[in-house]
Scaffold this active site. Structure first.
Site, PDB file in Angstrom:
ATOM      1  N   ASP A  39       0.828  -1.206   0.000  1.00 50.43           N
ATOM      2  CA  ASP A  39       0.000   0.000   0.000  1.00 50.43           C
ATOM      3  C   ASP A  39       0.864   1.259   0.000  1.00 50.43           C
ATOM      4  OD1 ASP A  39      -1.442  -2.256   0.750  1.00 50.43           O
ATOM      5  OD2 ASP A  39      -2.924  -1.087   1.832  1.00 50.43           O
ATOM      6  N   HIS A  77      -0.996   4.652  -0.439  1.00 51.28           N
ATOM      7  CA  HIS A  77      -1.950   5.583   0.185  1.00 51.28           C
ATOM      8  C   HIS A  77      -1.519   7.050   0.037  1.00 51.28           C
ATOM      9  CE1 HIS A  77      -4.899   2.893   1.865  1.00 51.28           C
ATOM     10  NE2 HIS A  77      -3.951   2.113   2.355  1.00 51.28           N
ATOM     11  N   ASP A 123      -4.142  -0.062  -3.403  1.00 45.79           N
ATOM     12  CA  ASP A 123      -4.281   1.023  -2.423  1.00 45.79           C
ATOM     13  C   ASP A 123      -3.264   2.136  -2.684  1.00 45.79           C
ATOM     14  OD1 ASP A 123      -6.416  -0.144  -1.254  1.00 45.79           O
ATOM     15  OD2 ASP A 123      -5.556  -0.297   0.750  1.00 45.79           O
ATOM     16  N   ASP A 163      -6.092   7.725  -1.209  1.00 46.82           N
ATOM     17  CA  ASP A 163      -6.734   7.970   0.088  1.00 46.82           C
ATOM     18  C   ASP A 163      -5.715   8.061   1.219  1.00 46.82           C
ATOM     19  OD1 ASP A 163      -9.314   8.158  -0.876  1.00 46.82           O
ATOM     20  OD2 ASP A 163      -9.680   6.007  -0.713  1.00 46.82           O
ATOM     21  N   ARG A 164      -6.155   8.707   2.275  1.00 48.52           N
ATOM     22  CA  ARG A 164      -5.427   8.950   3.508  1.00 48.52           C
ATOM     23  C   ARG A 164      -4.275   9.943   3.323  1.00 48.52           C
ATOM     24  NH1 ARG A 164      -7.126   5.218   7.257  1.00 48.52           N
ATOM     25  NH2 ARG A 164      -6.739   6.988   8.663  1.00 48.52           N
ATOM     26  N   ASN A 204      -8.735  -2.257  -2.312  1.00 44.54           N
ATOM     27  CA  ASN A 204     -10.095  -1.927  -1.882  1.00 44.54           C
ATOM     28  C   ASN A 204     -10.366  -0.420  -1.892  1.00 44.54           C
ATOM     29  OD1 ASN A 204      -8.262  -1.780   0.440  1.00 44.54           O
ATOM     30  ND2 ASN A 204     -10.089  -1.303   1.624  1.00 44.54           N
ATOM     31  N   HIS A 205      -9.322   0.402  -1.910  1.00 41.04           N
ATOM     32  CA  HIS A 205      -9.517   1.854  -1.968  1.00 41.04           C
ATOM     33  C   HIS A 205      -9.667   2.357  -3.398  1.00 41.04           C
ATOM     34  CE1 HIS A 205      -9.038   3.541   2.140  1.00 41.04           C
ATOM     35  NE2 HIS A 205      -8.527   2.349   2.369  1.00 41.04           N
ATOM     36  N   HIS A 221      -4.299  -8.141  -3.154  1.00 42.88           N
ATOM     37  CA  HIS A 221      -4.338  -7.047  -2.187  1.00 42.88           C
ATOM     38  C   HIS A 221      -4.777  -7.525  -0.800  1.00 42.88           C
ATOM     39  CE1 HIS A 221      -4.754  -3.081  -0.483  1.00 42.88           C
ATOM     40  NE2 HIS A 221      -5.978  -3.386  -0.105  1.00 42.88           N
ATOM     41  N   ARG A 258     -13.544  -5.946   9.986  1.00 39.26           N
ATOM     42  CA  ARG A 258     -13.683  -4.798   9.095  1.00 39.26           C
ATOM     43  C   ARG A 258     -15.113  -4.610   8.604  1.00 39.26           C
ATOM     44  NH1 ARG A 258      -8.816  -2.834   6.615  1.00 39.26           N
ATOM     45  NH2 ARG A 258      -6.971  -4.089   7.075  1.00 39.26           N
ATOM     46  N   HIS A 280      -2.738  -4.449   2.410  1.00 38.97           N
ATOM     47  CA  HIS A 280      -4.017  -4.188   3.060  1.00 38.97           C
ATOM     48  C   HIS A 280      -3.942  -3.914   4.566  1.00 38.97           C
ATOM     49  CE1 HIS A 280      -8.306  -4.043   3.196  1.00 38.97           C
ATOM     50  NE2 HIS A 280      -8.472  -5.175   3.830  1.00 38.97           N
TER      51      HIS A 280
END
Length: 616
Positions: free
Chosen positions: A232, A234, A260, A263-264, A292-293, A345, A406, A433
């Protein structure tokens, strides 16, 4: 003689009269002359002139008519001469104008032909070059040209001179792409390190070209070692740049990313644009999987949609989503002697029995959380806490699949992993992940607490997590990592985070909007104090003399100011935990699936959950 002369004079007068009548049509001065007026004027000149006789008067009239005709003819000639001269000058001016116009047309045509000829000559020379020399010349041209554009920075005084000013000039398509339409990743990397952005046309073209390349790849990639696996990211572009600098240049080094990318972090668009440019430049040396993002629900819940709106527009965000819909799902990396590694992932699913099940997935769309596609993006390996007895660890080793905290996907145990690896002749599952303190984790499902390097009965670690975003969200204090798969072994490498990273306010706001709650709280405090002091001065020190309604409003204003400041301080302090464990506990809700997504599919797998649970 007198008779003949008079006769001739009469004939001539008749002819003159006829000619005079013919000339009456072209001049106002050709009116019949009054004889009495003529003689009156002549009498002024000489008083001795006697009145003429009739024949003399006729002769005088004919003489005057001749003089008049000569004058009229001379005036006509002067007018004709003047008109001819004016016409000649006008013709000369028109001729000069036409010649000047023709010369300007010739000059423009010559310049256009020279420019066209020079460009054609340059292209012809490039075609005559060998392919390697042509690529080298194109690369050098693309490297030198952006430097001219990057130099156009508005130099202004800054409070902190050591901090470079972000680029205000956007990178254009002519500088990003070469004449074959291939992007220059090095130019893009340098531009993004200086906090530059792309022109709308350049960004749109890069996304469209990337979508076409990803769409041609299968759901399950079949790759060959050596391969560098990165987890990831991010939105941490500066850390990505550091990791790729340490792991090697694309081309000599092959890369596989586990998803991923967004995001973040605050530089998700930079991460994606840079990786997409590398993919277009080296399509057989870098591969990207979906996380998943990379979905519409997650990017709208977190900050990627907002980042696209602030840096570009909504159309670029939609193009990103369409590009994410074409990313492959998983990959199998084969080695000569170390076996085959399954890379994904999230992980496994009860619906995933063989690799052929992955090939049947329709990946071109939004993944459903209750499907095989969604499970592979959301699932996690079973976590056995430290301090668990060996007996319970052995019991947990028989778990196949269980509920995932989750709210999406499953928790897969050691037995579920073993069944999948054995069925598909695989050695290990490599996934991302999950944030890890050291950047990676070898999952032994509790046996690591008792001195085991592999689970009993296994010759290799069944699951490896790789997380490549150091100091995740700026508060986890973790390291990043990457995995190198060689033909006979694999190695894990930890990386520290980059310290000098540009800071972004929450929601990409500016300093004024960010500090507005502080200013509002302090202003309300000041207003409350001023009003209270004025009431105290006007009404005296006794409380019963003060209007209770006004005093209540003042106290409510003060309480609101204190509450705003307290809430703001708590939000700031809560973003700075002391250690990795505290940060993970505090950020647990952000690691779950958002409620808006979970509400549609939450009950779809909880009913059948225990059908896949196996324990002693």
């Amino acid at each position: 003689m007198n008779l003949s002369s008079s006769k001739n004079s009469n004939d001539s007068s008749k002819s003159d009269d006829s000619s005079a009548e013919k000339e009456d049509s072209f001049s106002a001065e050709e009116q019949p002359i009054q004889e009495d007026e003529v003689f009156r004027l002549l009498n002024k000149q000489s008083s001795t002139i006697q009145a003429p006789k009739p024949y003399e008067r006729q002769l005088l009239r004919s003489t005057l008519e001749e003089e008049r005709k000569k004058i009229i003819q001379s005036k006509r000639k002067d007018q004709e001469k003047l008109m001819s001269e004016m016409k000649t000058k006008l013709d000369e001016e028109i001729k000069k104008f036409e010649e000047a116009k023709k010369q300007m047309t010739t000059i423009k045509h010559t310049r256009k032909e020279k420019k066209k000829g020079s460009s054609n000559l340059a292209q012809f020379r490039q075609r005559l070059m060998p392919s390697s020399s042509r690529r080298k010349a194109s690369f050098q041209r693309q490297i030198t040209q952006p430097s001219l554009s990057l130099a156009k920075i508005i130099k202004q005084d800054r409070t902190i001179n050591t901090v470079p000013r972000p680029l205000e000039v956007r990178l254009q398509s002519s500088l990003l792409f070469d004449w074959e339409g291939i992007p220059n990743p090095e130019c893009l990397r340098v531009h993004f390190l200086k906090e530059g952005r792309l022109e709308f046309d350049a960004a749109l073209s890069l996304l469209e070209k990337s979508s076409q390349v990803f769409a041609k790849e299968p759901n399950l990639l079949e790759l060959q070692a050596p391969m560098t696996v990165i987890g990831d990211i991010h939105g941490q572009f500066f850390d990505l740049n550091n990791i790729m600098r340490l792991s090697g240049e694309v081309g000599p080094t092959n890369y596989l990313f586990l998803g991923d990318y967004v995001d973040r972090g605050c530089f998700s668009t930079e991460v994606c644009f840079y990786l997409f440019a590398l993919k277009l430049k080296n399509p057989r040396n870098i591969y990207l999987l979906r996380g998943n993002h990379e979905t519409r629900e997650m990017t709208s819940y977190f900050n990627f949609m907002l980042e696209c709106k602030r840096k570009y527009n909504v159309q670029i965000y939609e193009r990103f989503m369409q590009c994410f819909d074409t990313l492959p799902v998983a990959a199998v990396v084969s080695t000569e002697s170390a076996g085959r590694f399954f890379c994904v992932h999230g992980g496994l699913s009860p619906d995933l029995n063989t690799l052929d099940d992955i090939k049947q997935i329709n990946r071109f769309g939004e993944p459903a959380t209750d499907s095989l596609f969604g499970d592979m993006l959301w699932s996690d390996p079973l976590v056995v806490e430290k301090g668990t007895s060996l007996e319970n660890v052995c019991r947990f080793s028989f778990v196949t699949f269980d509920y995932n905290p989750r709210g999406a996907g499953y928790t897969y145990g050691l037995k579920g992993v073993r069944n999948f690896l054995k069925e598909n002749d695989l050695k290990c599952v490599v996934r991302g992940h999950e944030v890890q303190k050291s950047g990676f984790k070898k999952h032994l499902f509790g046996f690591e607490y008792f001195g085991f390097r592999t689970p009993p009965g296994d010759d290799e670690v069944p699951v490896i997590t790789v997380f490549s975003a150091p100091n995740y969200c700026g508060k986890y204090f973790n390291k990043g990592a990457f995995l190198k798969l060689d033909d006979d072994k694999y190695t894990l490498h930890s990386v520290e985070g980059v310290k000098d990273v540009p800071y972004c306010f929450n929601d990409f706001s500016d300093a004024i909007n960010f500090t507005f709650p502080f200013v509002a709280a302090n202003l309300m405090k000041i207003i409350g104090y001023v009003i209270g002091y004025m009431l105290f001065i006007l009404c005296g020190e006794e409380e019963d003399e003060i209007d209770l309604s006004i005093s209540k409003k003042v106290m409510a204003l003060l309480r609101l100011a204190v509450s705003l400041q307290h809430t703001r301080n708590n939000a700031i302090n809560s973003a700075r935990p002391d250690n990795f464990k505290a940060a993970r506990e505090q950020d647990f809700e952000n690691e779950r699936i958002p409620i808006s997504i979970k509400s549609d599919n939450a009950g779809s797998y909880t009913v059948t959950l225990h059908d896949y649970r196996t324990t002693i």
